[in-house]
Scaffold this active site. Structure first.
Site, PDB file in Angstrom:
ATOM      1  CG  LEU A  95      -1.902  -1.175   1.306  1.00 32.22           C
ATOM      2  CD1 LEU A  95      -2.657  -1.137   2.618  1.00 32.22           C
ATOM      3  CD2 LEU A  95      -2.861  -1.167   0.120  1.00 32.22           C
ATOM      4  CG  ASN A 109      -0.019  -7.539   7.219  1.00 34.96           C
ATOM      5  OD1 ASN A 109      -0.824  -8.145   6.521  1.00 34.96           O
ATOM      6  ND2 ASN A 109       1.292  -7.724   7.108  1.00 34.96           N
ATOM      7  CG  HIS A 111       5.272 -10.778   7.860  1.00 35.05           C
ATOM      8  ND1 HIS A 111       5.233 -10.585   6.497  1.00 35.05           N
ATOM      9  CD2 HIS A 111       6.530 -11.190   8.156  1.00 35.05           C
ATOM     10  CE1 HIS A 111       6.423 -10.868   5.985  1.00 35.05           C
ATOM     11  NE2 HIS A 111       7.222 -11.241   6.965  1.00 35.05           N
ATOM     12  CB  SER A 138       4.564 -10.966  13.709  1.00 32.87           C
ATOM     13  OG  SER A 138       5.745 -11.680  14.014  1.00 32.87           O
ATOM     14  CG  ASP A 147       6.116  -7.104   6.162  1.00 29.09           C
ATOM     15  OD1 ASP A 147       4.881  -6.962   6.190  1.00 29.09           O
ATOM     16  OD2 ASP A 147       6.704  -7.747   5.279  1.00 29.09           O
TER      17      ASP A 147
END
Length: 214
Positions: A95, A109, A111, A138, A147
């Site tokens: 994004l 999010n 990950h 995570s 991330d």
């Protein structure tokens, strides 16, 4: 009676984490999935949403379109759902900074690594190649850096000598399905917040490796 937390889920594929969150919301009266957006019209996660009577939208990339142009169209669709929380569940697009900053503190999010290890792709193969004894997943708040947002919760799995990326991915995904709905529940209950690029739960600062119960 307080209104439910409006959750919007973004997906690109199978939607197994979406399903885990749908199942979790059935037990969480404070959370309501108001929509699912995909960049892939063939994503099986859209079928999961339809089966659960959740509204869906597709924002398909146009050839030659810039990230900013795509995200402007995406944001217009997001705005229609008026989400309190945006959940990235296998949404395979990076994004733009502008979009992330608009929803910072309201976008999470998951990950497939023990961040800060292995941001990006191919995390399972990288963990095996590095000879790691443990790997995992995570959940983190999303910030413009990839991330790199503050970790909320992690789950660990062992790495075995005969592991393949596929076997390791299966074990990690089982843990993803456990921790992601839990984090959504915390946020919907007003227990989880992001302040000054740090994650806080119940008024306590979460450490860099995520929440660890006493």
């Amino acid at each position: 009676m307080e209104s439910s937390c409006r959750i919007l889920v973004l997906i690109s594929g199978n939607g197994s984490n979406l399903q885990a969150i749908i199942d979790g919301c059935c037990d969480n009266l404070q959370a309501d999935i108001v929509g699912v957006i995909s960049n892939n019209p063939d994503a099986y996660g859209l079928i999961r949403a339809h089966q659960n009577e959740i509204d869906t939208s597709c924002v398909i990339p146009h050839q030659g379109e810039s990230r900013g142009e795509y995200d402007a169209r995406l944001d217009a669709v997001i705005a229609r759902y008026q989400p309190d929380l945006i959940v990235l569940a296998g949404f395979m697009r990076i994004l733009s900074h502008q979009l992330v900053e608009k929803y910072q503190g309201r976008m999470i999010n998951i990950h497939p690594s023990l961040l800060p290890k292995y941001p990006g792709l191919n995390t399972h193969a990288r963990a095996i190649e590095a000879g790691d004894s443990e790997h995992g997943a995570s959940v983190h708040f999303v910030i413009p850096a990839l991330d790199a947002g503050p970790v909320i919760l992690q789950a660990k799995v062992p790495v075995y000598e005969d592991d393949t990326p596929e076997l390791l991915a299966q074990r990690v995904q089982e843990q993803e399905h456990a921790i992601y709905p839990l984090v959504v529940k915390w946020f919907s209950q007003g227990r989880l917040t992001m302040k000054n690029t740090e994650a806080w739960l119940d008024g306590e600062l979460i450490g860099p490796s995520g929440y660890a119960p006493d």
